[in-house]
Design a protein around this motif. Structure first.
Motif, PDB file in Angstrom:
ATOM      1  N   LEU A 131      -4.128   7.447   0.369  1.00  0.00           N
ATOM      2  CA  LEU A 131      -3.648   6.271  -0.368  1.00  0.00           C
ATOM      3  C   LEU A 131      -3.263   6.669  -1.791  1.00  0.00           C
ATOM      4  N   ASN A 132      -2.111   6.219  -2.259  1.00  0.00           N
ATOM      5  CA  ASN A 132      -1.741   6.444  -3.660  1.00  0.00           C
ATOM      6  C   ASN A 132      -2.203   5.264  -4.501  1.00  0.00           C
ATOM      7  N   GLU A 133      -1.648   4.093  -4.242  1.00  0.00           N
ATOM      8  CA  GLU A 133      -2.099   2.905  -4.978  1.00  0.00           C
ATOM      9  C   GLU A 133      -1.705   1.644  -4.219  1.00  0.00           C
ATOM     10  N   VAL A 134      -2.288   0.539  -4.647  1.00  0.00           N
ATOM     11  CA  VAL A 134      -2.012  -0.751  -4.012  1.00  0.00           C
ATOM     12  C   VAL A 134      -1.493  -1.709  -5.086  1.00  0.00           C
ATOM     13  N   VAL A 173       0.856  -1.184   0.000  1.00  0.00           N
ATOM     14  CA  VAL A 173       0.000   0.000   0.000  1.00  0.00           C
ATOM     15  C   VAL A 173       0.895   1.237   0.000  1.00  0.00           C
ATOM     16  N   GLU A 174       0.837   2.006  -1.091  1.00  0.00           N
ATOM     17  CA  GLU A 174       1.636   3.232  -1.211  1.00  0.00           C
ATOM     18  C   GLU A 174       0.805   4.396  -0.691  1.00  0.00           C
ATOM     19  N   LEU A 175       1.430   5.229   0.144  1.00  0.00           N
ATOM     20  CA  LEU A 175       0.691   6.291   0.834  1.00  0.00           C
ATOM     21  C   LEU A 175       1.409   7.634   0.728  1.00  0.00           C
TER      22      LEU A 175
HETATM   23 MG    MG Z   1       3.290   3.677  -7.358  1.00  0.00          MG
END
Ligand code: MG
Ligand code: ATP
Ligand code: MG
Length: 406
Positions: free
Chosen positions: A285-288, A273-275
């Motif tokens: 949250l950016n992306e998973v 999980v990119e945050l």
């Molecule tokens: Mg990314």
């Protein structure tokens, strides 16, 4: 990509031999890049058999896998053929033929994580729709279908405005920042036009980027790794610091958001999980990613259970391992291609030579056949008593270059 599957004779193993590893099932991995390679390394410790499907004959996972089927993970017949040979099917890349995965699942093939999860994640716009429905905090986003629509979103969200491709994005290659309305049309062109499927995201004024690896077992138990800080260079993950130097409350919040995001998806495995952390302590949250991730490479040396072992444990149904750190701190430094071809290899080898002299440093070289600029060729993890201590060793490694890159 090859249209038809072919077995890599060099890596054919004796299929008659009984499986007496920690799992009786053969794990099939769609993709044989560095993530597949590190999965194979973890599998060998547990005598779990991993088969990979990848179009490239000498892909990073090829020589370490139990079996390498040469073929495209985007091709239906090939994926079906591959699935017949595996007990459980998983991914090291989300850009796979998900229609076939869904069809196979209906026929009883065990896919972990579930095809529905891969489907949601591989379309970044759908992913955002999904997470916003589940109450996960995100930067605001809107689909854009034409220039007029893009302009309206620009008025709404302001500039800079992040324009993103919905599909097939990695290492920032599907992203373009429009600094003003005038730049919108060049942004759209650079991303291949509206036909490719685009959406806009409000600029996230982050002070740090964080990431959390979350593992989900087949019994739905969820286990989170410590929060790390990721530092990008030209949109590519470059340095990861574990644990992240942030307030305790921020770690709690980041872990909670990551937990909730993964809890909204189906299937077993490791997820990343990119945050974004904003100035006022908000987490967005950016992306998973539905698989092991660059932000989790440090776990090989620094955690009781690496993300790769954890992924295997999860997909085959073994109990999840302890994700906590066994060293006080770790820094992962990506070896990115700096020049094409031989000069690039030489630069990488100089870096590796310096790394081998640093206490606590471990070198991972992915054995990619070709050197390209910005390509992830390997990584170095340094563990030590504190982040400050490791940072000074990292400065020796990179000779003062690249440390402040964002
Ligand atoms: Mg990314
Ligand atoms: P990955 O290799 O992680 O899959 P990607 O191509 O999917 O990357 P993103 O993760 O969407 O790309 O974005 C890459 C980087 O761009 C982020 O890590 C962040 O630094 C920056 N970025 C993305 N979205 C935003 C945003 N809305 N506001 C500001 N910066 C952003
Ligand atoms: Mg991505």
């Amino acid at each position: 990509c090859q249209a038809t599957a072919r077995d890599d004779d060099a890596s054919l193993r004796n299929d008659e031999s009984p499986v007496h590893g920690l799992s009786e099932v053969i794990v099939g991995v769609l993709g044989g890049g560095q993530l597949g390679r590190m999965m194979c390394q973890a599998a060998s410790q547990m005598a779990i058999k991993v088969m990979v499907l990848d179009p490239q004959k000498n892909c990073p996972a090829s020589s370490l896998s139990y079996h390498h089927m040469i073929g495209s993970f985007g091709d239906s017949t090939t994926v079906e053929e591959f699935a017949k040979r595996c007990g459980v099917l998983t991914v090291e890349i989300e850009h796979v033929d998900v229609d076939t995965l869904e069809k196979l699942e209906k026929q009883g093939v065990d896919c972990q994580p579930k095809a529905s999860t891969v489907r949601i994640i591989q379309d970044k716009y759908q992913q955002k729709v999904h997470f916003s429905r589940h109450g996960i905090p995100l930067p605001e986003f809107r689909k854009i279908d034409d220039l007029e629509g893009a302009k309206k979103v620009g008025e709404l969200f302001g500039y800079p405005l992040m324009i993103k491709s919905r599909r097939l994005a990695y290492d920032g290659r599907g992203n373009y920042v429009a600094k003003s309305e005038e730049e919108l049309s060049s942004a759209v062109d650079a991303l291949g036009g509206f036909g490719r499927g685009l959406y806009a995201e409000k600029w996230a004024p982050f002070v740090k980027e964080l990431a959390v690896i979350v593992a989900r077992g087949r019994d739905n138990s969820i286990s989170c790794y410590p929060v790390v800080e990721t530092i990008h260079r030209d949109n590519i993950c470059h340095i990861v610091k574990a644990p992240a130097k942030v307030k305790w409350k921020t770690r709690e919040l980041a872990t909670e958001v990551a937990f909730n995001a993964v809890n909204s998806l189906e299937g077993a495995g490791v997820f990343a999980v990119e945050l974004f952390l904003t100035e006022d302590g908000e987490i967005l949250l950016n992306e998973v990613a539905p698989r092991p991730h660059n932000s989790g490479h440090h776990t090989i040396e620094s955690c009781y259970t690496s993300q790769f072992e954890q992924h295997l444990r999860a997909v085959v149904g073994l109990p999840l391992g302890d994700p906590s750190m066994k060293t006080p701190a770790a820094i992962m430094y990506n070896i990115l291609g700096e020049e094409e071809g031989e000069p690039g290899f030489q630069l990488a080898h100089q870096l590796i030579k310096r790394a081998l002299a640093i206490p606590g440093a471990a070198v991972h070289w992915y054995d990619k056949p070709e050197m390209k600029k910005q390509r992830k060729m390997g990584h170095i993890t340094i563990v030590g008593p504190s982040l400050n201590n490791i940072e000074s060793n990292l400065a020796i490694l990179v000779e003062g270059k690249g440390l402040d890159d964002k």
